[in-house]
Write an enzyme that holds these catalytic residues in place. Structure first.
Site, PDB file in Angstrom:
ATOM      1  N   SER A  63      12.245 -50.880   3.316  1.00  0.00           N
ATOM      2  CA  SER A  63      11.772 -51.389   4.606  1.00  0.00           C
ATOM      3  C   SER A  63      11.237 -50.274   5.501  1.00  0.00           C
ATOM      4  CB  SER A  63      12.899 -52.107   5.340  1.00  0.00           C
ATOM      5  OG  SER A  63      13.462 -53.108   4.533  1.00  0.00           O
ATOM      6  N   GLN A  64      10.386 -50.682   6.436  1.00  0.00           N
ATOM      7  CA  GLN A  64       9.864 -49.793   7.489  1.00  0.00           C
ATOM      8  C   GLN A  64      11.056 -49.181   8.252  1.00  0.00           C
ATOM      9  OE1 GLN A  64       7.938 -52.288  10.282  1.00  0.00           O
ATOM     10  NE2 GLN A  64       7.154 -50.624  11.548  1.00  0.00           N
TER      11      GLN A  64
END
Ligand code: SAH
Length: 210
Positions: A63-64
């Protein structure tokens, strides 16, 4: 080279995470501490501190950074908790959690990813992360109930088994939806589960074994 990563990580925390409103000192400390570049494929290392999710193989993503920090902050962790994560992936989110809490239990359905994550986390010296290869939709009953649960892949609706493995006052953060997804916070109040929508997100789908 090492210096470069540290500088990039510091900048990532300041501009992508603090500037967007994450305030929890424990979360910020963990994000400053964990070497994100160790969790991405070698050819992606130079992108490790950028403001985006990255491929980690098997069609999955890490994920970011902002989303990792945001989801962790939402759990309001103090330090003595036992936390379940569904979707080990690269192991990065598990590492962030492990810096903050006592015990992390992480479940991954794709064997290769779990094994790779276990290798990295062992090399980095983590001793409070426990791994299981199975369908995380069912949670990890043996060690339930948990103070908090984080799901990093999206089901169409909140899996019942996960809610049931929460302690009273426990918090579950999970992306929900098929085409459009929203991050949802579920709080357990005795027999009742309170749901709150947080923000629109994009996650890989939670794979159902059934
Ligand atoms: N938390 C991870 C993000 C991984 S992406 C990280 O920090 O890198 C989501 C992960 O969920 C993928 O690795 C995917 O294989 C896994 N996943 C999907 N369905 C699952 C299921 N039913 N049970 C456990 N893991 C699942």
């Amino acid at each position: 080279m090492k210096k470069g990563h540290e500088e990039r990580r510091e900048r990532m925390v300041a501009s992508q995470i603090e500037d967007r409103g994450v305030k929890d000192r424990k979360v910020l400390g963990a994000m400053r501490n964990v070497a994100r570049h160790m969790f991405v494929p070698e050819n992606m290392e130079s992108y490790a501190y950028q403001d985006e999710p990255l491929p980690i193989g098997q069609g999955q993503t890490i994920s970011q950074p902002y989303i990792v920090a945001y989801m962790t902050e939402v759990l309001q962790l103090k330090g003595d908790e036992r936390v379940l994560e569904v979707g080990t992936g690269s192991g990065y989110q598990a590492a962030i959690l492990a810096k903050i809490v006592k015990e992390v239990f992480t479940v991954e359905i794709i064997e290769e990813l779990s094994i790779q994550a276990q290798k990295v986390l062992e090399k980095l010296g983590y001793e409070n992360i426990h791994f299981k290869i199975s369908d995380g939709t069912q949670g990890w009953k043996e060690y339930a109930p948990y103070d908090a649960i984080m799901v990093t892949a999206a089901p169409a609706k909140v899996p019942k088994a996960l809610q049931e493995q929460l302690k009273i006052q426990g918090r579950l953060v999970i992306p929900v939806g098929s085409t459009f997804q929203e991050l949802v916070l579920v709080t357990r109040e005795k027999k009742k589960f309170k749901k709150k929508k947080l923000l629109p997100v994009r996650f890989v789908p939670l794979i159902s074994a059934h």
